[in-house]
Scaffold this active site. Sequence first.
Site, PDB file in Angstrom:
ATOM      1  N   ARG A 120      83.973 -70.797  20.891  1.00 47.00           N
ATOM      2  CA  ARG A 120      83.030 -69.857  20.294  1.00 47.00           C
ATOM      3  C   ARG A 120      81.677 -70.511  20.028  1.00 47.00           C
ATOM      4  NH1 ARG A 120      80.981 -67.479  15.697  1.00 47.00           N
ATOM      5  NH2 ARG A 120      81.026 -65.189  15.694  1.00 47.00           N
TER       6      ARG A 120
ATOM      7  N   LYS B 298      75.590 -51.122  30.900  1.00 43.92           N
ATOM      8  CA  LYS B 298      76.951 -50.672  30.607  1.00 43.92           C
ATOM      9  C   LYS B 298      77.731 -51.828  29.967  1.00 43.92           C
ATOM     10  CE  LYS B 298      80.281 -47.466  32.734  1.00 43.92           C
ATOM     11  NZ  LYS B 298      79.992 -46.324  31.874  1.00 43.92           N
TER      12      LYS B 298
ATOM     13  N   HIS C  63      77.455 -68.872  20.132  1.00 47.05           N
ATOM     14  CA  HIS C  63      76.627 -67.732  20.520  1.00 47.05           C
ATOM     15  C   HIS C  63      75.849 -67.988  21.812  1.00 47.05           C
ATOM     16  CE1 HIS C  63      77.550 -66.442  16.449  1.00 47.05           C
ATOM     17  NE2 HIS C  63      76.992 -65.269  16.706  1.00 47.05           N
TER      18      HIS C  63
ATOM     19  N   ARG D 232      75.934 -50.741  40.151  1.00 45.00           N
ATOM     20  CA  ARG D 232      75.580 -50.595  38.741  1.00 45.00           C
ATOM     21  C   ARG D 232      76.120 -51.741  37.892  1.00 45.00           C
ATOM     22  NH1 ARG D 232      76.974 -45.172  35.416  1.00 45.00           N
ATOM     23  NH2 ARG D 232      79.108 -45.893  35.782  1.00 45.00           N
TER      24      ARG D 232
ATOM     25  N   LEU E 221      72.341 -44.353  29.982  1.00 48.24           N
ATOM     26  CA  LEU E 221      72.965 -45.011  31.120  1.00 48.24           C
ATOM     27  C   LEU E 221      72.627 -44.242  32.393  1.00 48.24           C
ATOM     28  CD1 LEU E 221      75.074 -47.270  31.933  1.00 48.24           C
ATOM     29  CD2 LEU E 221      76.717 -45.387  32.037  1.00 48.24           C
TER      30      LEU E 221
END
Length: 287
Positions: free
Chosen positions: A108, A152, A110, A60, A208
Site C-alpha cells: 500500500r 470509467k 498512494h 474505451r 461517460l
Amino acid sequence: MIKKGDGVLKNLGYYNGIYGEIEEMSIPMNDRVCYFGDGVYDATYSRNYKIFALDEHIDRIYNSASLLNINITETKDEMKAILQEMVDKMDSGENFVYWQVTRGTAKRNHAFPENEKTNLWITISPKDIVDTYKKIKLITMEDTRFFHCNIKTLNLIPSVMASEKAKQAGCDETVFHRGERVTECAHSNVHIIKDGAFVTAPTDNLILPGIARAHLIKACKKLGIPVSEVPYTVDELMNADEIIVSSSGSLCLAAEEIDGKRVGGKAPELLKKLQDEVLREFIEETD
C-alpha cells in the site's frame, strides 16, 4: 480443456491467466483495487457467443486507462482474444461480459508502484439484455461525483448510493444533475426526444461516453432523426416528449415516471422506430 457449450461452466472468472468458476477465484490483497479502486473497467453482452461492439468497448477501456496513466500490459488484440476465449468456454452464448484492469500489485502506497504490471480481471455470467420496450421509473439527484466522469473508473461509491436510493424509492435508475444541468444516470446515459429531435448531453468530463449512446446517435442518423449534443436542464427533462435511458444492457429504455410524476409518452412512434433500430443492430451483429 473446457470448450464452448459443453455444459460445464455456468459462470467464469479470470485473473492474469488463471480462470475458474467465479466463486473459486481468489485475488491478492495487495492488488491496488483493494486499497484505492485504482483501475478501470468496461462491460458489454454476448449473444450466440459473439461479443457486441467489442472494438468500441476495448477502445474505451484503453482510453480510460490512459487518462489515469495506466499502461495496460495486454495489447488490444490480446485482450479481445482473451475475452472471446472466455465467452467460448461458457455453457450459454448469452452473457454479461465484464472486465477490469487495475494498476498492479504492490504494498500500500498512494504513489504509483515501480515496474508496474497491470492486472486483468474478467467475469462472465449468463444474462440477456433488458427488454428494450420495458417502461422504467426514475428519480433525480444532485450529482456530487468527481469531475472525471468520462473515465470509467472503479471508484463507484456515489453511483452505488444513488442506485440504492432509486431501489428504495421503487425506481429503476437515478438521473444526476449539477445545478439545473442533467448529466447522466448512476449507471446509464440519459437522453430526451423533443420536437422530433434526439437531444443528448455532450461527451465532456461530466458524462461517460456511452457505447449505447453512440449507437443511438448512429440509429438516429440512419432514421433521419436530428441529433443535438448539447446540455439540457431538469425542466427540459421533465417536459420532454420522451426520456430515454441507455447502457450496454439496456439499449433504449423509455421512462414513464420521474420523481413520482408522469413523463414522456408524447412521441411513441418515433421512440419505437429508434428502439426497433438499435435492437435490430444488436441482433444482426450477434447472429
